[in-house]
Scaffold this active site. Structure first.
Site, PDB file in Angstrom:
ATOM      1  N   ASP A 159       0.826  -1.209   0.000  1.00  7.53           N
ATOM      2  CA  ASP A 159       0.000   0.000   0.000  1.00  7.53           C
ATOM      3  C   ASP A 159       0.860   1.259   0.000  1.00  7.53           C
ATOM      4  O   ASP A 159       2.097   1.193   0.132  1.00  7.53           O
ATOM      5  CB  ASP A 159      -0.957   0.004   1.205  1.00  7.53           C
ATOM      6  CG  ASP A 159      -0.339  -0.556   2.486  1.00  7.53           C
ATOM      7  OD1 ASP A 159       0.902  -0.507   2.615  1.00  7.53           O
ATOM      8  OD2 ASP A 159      -1.069  -1.041   3.342  1.00  7.53           O
ATOM      9  N   ASN A 178      -7.651  -2.529  14.234  1.00  8.01           N
ATOM     10  CA  ASN A 178      -9.066  -2.660  13.856  1.00  8.01           C
ATOM     11  C   ASN A 178      -9.289  -3.840  12.912  1.00  8.01           C
ATOM     12  O   ASN A 178     -10.360  -3.970  12.326  1.00  8.01           O
ATOM     13  CB  ASN A 178      -9.573  -1.357  13.206  1.00  8.01           C
ATOM     14  CG  ASN A 178      -8.900  -1.080  11.866  1.00  8.01           C
ATOM     15  OD1 ASN A 178      -7.998  -1.792  11.446  1.00  8.01           O
ATOM     16  ND2 ASN A 178      -9.342  -0.033  11.185  1.00  8.01           N
ATOM     17  N   HIS A 210      -7.636  -4.517  10.052  1.00 11.54           N
ATOM     18  CA  HIS A 210      -7.332  -4.355   8.617  1.00 11.54           C
ATOM     19  C   HIS A 210      -6.066  -5.119   8.232  1.00 11.54           C
ATOM     20  O   HIS A 210      -5.169  -5.324   9.065  1.00 11.54           O
ATOM     21  CB  HIS A 210      -7.221  -2.870   8.212  1.00 11.54           C
ATOM     22  CG  HIS A 210      -6.016  -2.139   8.677  1.00 11.54           C
ATOM     23  ND1 HIS A 210      -6.018  -0.804   9.038  1.00 11.54           N
ATOM     24  CD2 HIS A 210      -4.718  -2.518   8.853  1.00 11.54           C
ATOM     25  CE1 HIS A 210      -4.821  -0.421   9.376  1.00 11.54           C
ATOM     26  NE2 HIS A 210      -4.001  -1.443   9.278  1.00 11.54           N
ATOM     27  N   GLU A 228      -9.785  -1.456   5.198  1.00 10.90           N
ATOM     28  CA  GLU A 228     -10.421  -1.160   6.466  1.00 10.90           C
ATOM     29  C   GLU A 228     -11.690  -2.003   6.621  1.00 10.90           C
ATOM     30  O   GLU A 228     -12.178  -2.588   5.645  1.00 10.90           O
ATOM     31  CB  GLU A 228     -10.748   0.341   6.524  1.00 10.90           C
ATOM     32  CG  GLU A 228      -9.522   1.256   6.400  1.00 10.90           C
ATOM     33  CD  GLU A 228      -8.615   1.256   7.637  1.00 10.90           C
ATOM     34  OE1 GLU A 228      -8.632   0.275   8.418  1.00 10.90           O
ATOM     35  OE2 GLU A 228      -7.863   2.240   7.809  1.00 10.90           O
TER      36      GLU A 228
HETATM   37  C1  F6R Z   1       1.351  -1.665   6.125  1.00 10.65           C
HETATM   38  C2  F6R Z   1       0.008  -2.228   6.186  1.00 10.65           C
HETATM   39  C3  F6R Z   1      -0.802  -2.251   7.431  1.00 10.65           C
HETATM   40  C4  F6R Z   1       0.021  -2.544   8.688  1.00 10.65           C
HETATM   41  C5  F6R Z   1      -0.879  -2.453   9.924  1.00 10.65           C
HETATM   42  C6  F6R Z   1      -0.101  -2.688  11.194  1.00 10.65           C
HETATM   43  O1  F6R Z   1       1.881  -1.789   4.836  1.00 10.65           O
HETATM   44  O2  F6R Z   1      -0.464  -2.648   5.183  1.00 10.65           O
HETATM   45  O3  F6R Z   1      -1.825  -3.234   7.337  1.00 10.65           O
HETATM   46  O4  F6R Z   1       0.584  -3.809   8.586  1.00 10.65           O
HETATM   47  O5  F6R Z   1      -1.479  -1.198   9.968  1.00 10.65           O
HETATM   48  O6  F6R Z   1       0.798  -1.639  11.355  1.00 10.65           O
HETATM   49  P1  F6R Z   1       2.013  -1.765  12.362  1.00 10.65           P
HETATM   50  O7  F6R Z   1       2.811  -2.894  11.886  1.00 10.65           O
HETATM   51  O8  F6R Z   1       2.749  -0.454  12.256  1.00 10.65           O
HETATM   52  O9  F6R Z   1       1.403  -2.019  13.691  1.00 10.65           O
END
Ligand code: F6R
Length: 261
Positions: free
Chosen positions: A67, A136, A138, A143
């Site tokens: 992403d 959450n 995702h 989301e």
């Molecule tokens: C990042 C991504 C997100 C993260 C998620 C957890 O490329 O796609 O799904 O993996 O938000 O974020 P962290 O690892 O910072 O807790």
């Protein structure tokens, strides 16, 4: 789904890194789906250690980031283009021309998203997709209520995600409101998924994704549809799992052919 519970975050990085390394060792041209954020940092550290030791090379591998934010310049230190260049391409020795990040700055974002899915297909598909999970639920930036059939597209970041990611920016209002993310349908096409999570803040999301009902409300539950998904978590992130004794028993008694460390 294989669920591996390890004592701490360092072990999660070491074991998940060993899993990715075993795939690249068997297929040096592997196409790797690259997550950003805190969760995969231990994986990249373990892989960099192996590259430095000369036992692994990413020179022939290809990478596709999961992403990208929309609305910040590519050279912003927290754009995922910058993060991937700094935390993945340089330390792992990827050829930068073989690594792509969704173009969150394209004039035609919908066309750029479609082209990104096409580029993944043209590369032969993703061999292994590295994933974290949001508090959450995702995965990628899909989301809650994202369709399991979704493709790479623009999404509005949930307020909780913006709040969680504020730590990377100078102030919470600097966190972009939109992103371009691989869809759940795109992610499910990868031949193998490896999701890592650490810390108590991820416990509810991990439990809902692994043991809860299949629901677009918990995008991580899409992993239940994949025939080859591995979830590697530390004790704190595993604390909401009801069948943890079974997962531990399974891992402790895994047959030799299943070992990758
Ligand atoms: C990042 C991504 C997100 C993260 C998620 C957890 O490329 O796609 O799904 O993996 O938000 O974020 P962290 O690892 O910072 O807790």
């Amino acid at each position: 789904m294989e669920i591996i519970i390890l004592p701490d975050a360092a072990e999660v990085g070491r074991v998940a890194g060993a899993k990715i390394a075993s795939i690249v060792a068997g297929r040096p041209q592997a196409v790797i789906g690259l997550a950003t954020g805190s969760s995969p940092q231990g994986i990249y550290a373990e892989l960099a250690r192996r590259v430095q030791a000369g036992s692994l090379s990413f020179a022939e591998a290809r990478g596709f980031a999961l992403d990208e934010y929309v609305g910040i310049p590519a050279d912003h230190p927290e754009s995922y283009a910058s993060v991937i260049a700094r935390e993945v391409v340089a330390p792992l020795g990827f050829d930068p021309s073989r690594v792509r990040v969704p173009d969150g700055r394209a004039a035609d974002l919908a066309a750029a998203a479609k082209e990104y899915d096409g580029a993944i297909a043209e590369a032969g598909g993703i061999d292994v997709q590295i994933l974290g999970i949001g508090s959450n639920g995702h995965i990628g930036f899909n989301e809650p209520t994202s369709s399991f059939a979704s493709r790479t597209r623009i999404k509005t970041l949930a307020p909780k995600t913006r709040q969680d990611n504020a730590r990377f920016f100078d102030s919470p209002d600097q966190v972009p409101t939109h992103c371009m993310t691989q869809g759940l349908g795109t992610i499910l096409e990868a031949r193998e998924l490896v999701l890592v999570a650490q810390g108590a803040g991820k416990a509810d999301a991990v439990a809902a994704a692994v043991e809860g009902p299949l629901s677009a409300f918990v995008p991580g539950s899409a992993l239940q549809l994949h025939e080859h998904a591995t979830v590697i978590v530390d004790e704190a992130a595993a604390s909401g799992l009801r069948l943890s004794d079974y997962y531990r028993y399974t891992y402790d008694n895994r047959p030799d052919w299943q070992r990758f460390e």
